[in-house]
Design a protein around this motif. Structure first.
Motif, PDB file in Angstrom:
ATOM      1  N   UNK A  75       0.817  -1.213   0.000  1.00 46.59           N
ATOM      2  CA  UNK A  75       0.000   0.000   0.000  1.00 46.59           C
ATOM      3  C   UNK A  75       0.851   1.264   0.000  1.00 46.59           C
ATOM      4  N   UNK A  76       2.061   1.207   0.539  1.00 47.18           N
ATOM      5  CA  UNK A  76       2.932   2.378   0.612  1.00 47.18           C
ATOM      6  C   UNK A  76       3.715   2.610  -0.676  1.00 47.18           C
ATOM      7  N   UNK A  77       3.919   1.575  -1.472  1.00 49.15           N
ATOM      8  CA  UNK A  77       4.797   1.660  -2.630  1.00 49.15           C
ATOM      9  C   UNK A  77       4.091   2.273  -3.832  1.00 49.15           C
ATOM     10  N   UNK A  78       4.866   2.966  -4.662  1.00 53.47           N
ATOM     11  CA  UNK A  78       4.343   3.515  -5.912  1.00 53.47           C
ATOM     12  C   UNK A  78       4.192   2.367  -6.914  1.00 53.47           C
ATOM     13  N   UNK A  79       3.447   2.594  -8.000  1.00 54.94           N
ATOM     14  CA  UNK A  79       3.318   1.535  -9.016  1.00 54.94           C
ATOM     15  C   UNK A  79       4.666   1.080  -9.583  1.00 54.94           C
ATOM     16  N   UNK A  80       5.606   2.004  -9.744  1.00 58.57           N
ATOM     17  CA  UNK A  80       6.938   1.660 -10.245  1.00 58.57           C
ATOM     18  C   UNK A  80       7.661   0.747  -9.260  1.00 58.57           C
ATOM     19  N   UNK A  81       7.592   1.079  -7.967  1.00 59.15           N
ATOM     20  CA  UNK A  81       8.248   0.258  -6.944  1.00 59.15           C
ATOM     21  C   UNK A  81       7.564  -1.101  -6.815  1.00 59.15           C
ATOM     22  N   UNK A  82       6.237  -1.146  -6.982  1.00 58.25           N
ATOM     23  CA  UNK A  82       5.516  -2.425  -6.930  1.00 58.25           C
ATOM     24  C   UNK A  82       5.957  -3.351  -8.062  1.00 58.25           C
ATOM     25  N   UNK A  83       6.169  -2.783  -9.248  1.00 62.29           N
ATOM     26  CA  UNK A  83       6.626  -3.593 -10.381  1.00 62.29           C
ATOM     27  C   UNK A  83       8.020  -4.151 -10.100  1.00 62.29           C
ATOM     28  N   UNK A  84       8.894  -3.334  -9.514  1.00 64.23           N
ATOM     29  CA  UNK A  84      10.237  -3.809  -9.164  1.00 64.23           C
ATOM     30  C   UNK A  84      10.131  -4.939  -8.146  1.00 64.23           C
ATOM     31  N   UNK A  85       9.256  -4.779  -7.159  1.00 70.18           N
ATOM     32  CA  UNK A  85       9.079  -5.806  -6.124  1.00 70.18           C
ATOM     33  C   UNK A  85       8.571  -7.111  -6.734  1.00 70.18           C
ATOM     34  N   UNK A  86       7.609  -7.025  -7.655  1.00 69.83           N
ATOM     35  CA  UNK A  86       7.096  -8.225  -8.316  1.00 69.83           C
ATOM     36  C   UNK A  86       8.179  -8.910  -9.131  1.00 69.83           C
ATOM     37  N   UNK A  87       8.991  -8.118  -9.859  1.00 66.04           N
ATOM     38  CA  UNK A  87      10.063  -8.696 -10.678  1.00 66.04           C
ATOM     39  C   UNK A  87      11.101  -9.398  -9.807  1.00 66.04           C
ATOM     40  N   UNK A  88      11.423  -8.800  -8.652  1.00 63.28           N
ATOM     41  CA  UNK A  88      12.385  -9.416  -7.734  1.00 63.28           C
ATOM     42  C   UNK A  88      11.836 -10.728  -7.184  1.00 63.28           C
TER      43      UNK A  88
END
Length: 100
Positions: A75-88
Motif C-alpha cells: 500500500x505504501x509503494x508507488x506503481x513503479x516500486x511495486x513492479x520492481x518488487x514483483x520482478x524481484x
C-alpha cells in the motif's frame, strides 16, 4: 512531478507559520526528496527512484533495495516500486525452482 516518496509514500504536510505576534499563516512541509539510482542484486540492474532521505537511510540499514522491498507494505509503494518488487519476487522464485 508529485512530491511523494516512491518507497514510503511520504508526502507534503500542512501547518502554520507562527510569527512573533502570534499571527498564523498556512505553510507546507515538503519531504526531503532525492533522485537516486539504486541497484538490485537479484535482477542485476539499477533503478532510478525519487525517494525521501529517510527512505534512503532505511534502504541502507536493511541491506539494499531487495531487502527493503521484501519487507515493505504494498500500500505504501508507488506503481513503479511495486513492479520492481514483483520482478524481484518472480526472479527469486524462478531461481529457487531451478535449485530444487
Amino acid at each position: 512531478m508529485s512530491r511523494v516518496c516512491e518507497l514510503t509514500g511520504k508526502g507534503p504536510m500542512v501547518g502554520n507559520n507562527v510569527s512573533h505576534a502570534n499571527n498564523k499563516t498556512k505553510r507546507r512541509f515538503l519531504p526531503n526528496l532525492q533522485d537516486v539510482t539504486l541497484q538490485s542484486e537479484t535482477l542485476g540492474r539499477a533503478f532510478k527512484l525519487r525517494i525521501s532521505n529517510a527512505a534512503l537511510r532505511t534502504v541502507d540499514h536493511r541491506g539494499g533495495l531487495d531487502a527493503y522491498l521484501a519487507a515493505a507494505k504494498d500500500a505504501e509503494l508507488s506503481p513503479k516500486a511495486l513492479k520492481i518488487k514483483r520482478d524481484i519476487r518472480k526472479s527469486s522464485d524462478t531461481a529457487a525452482a531451478l535449485e530444487a
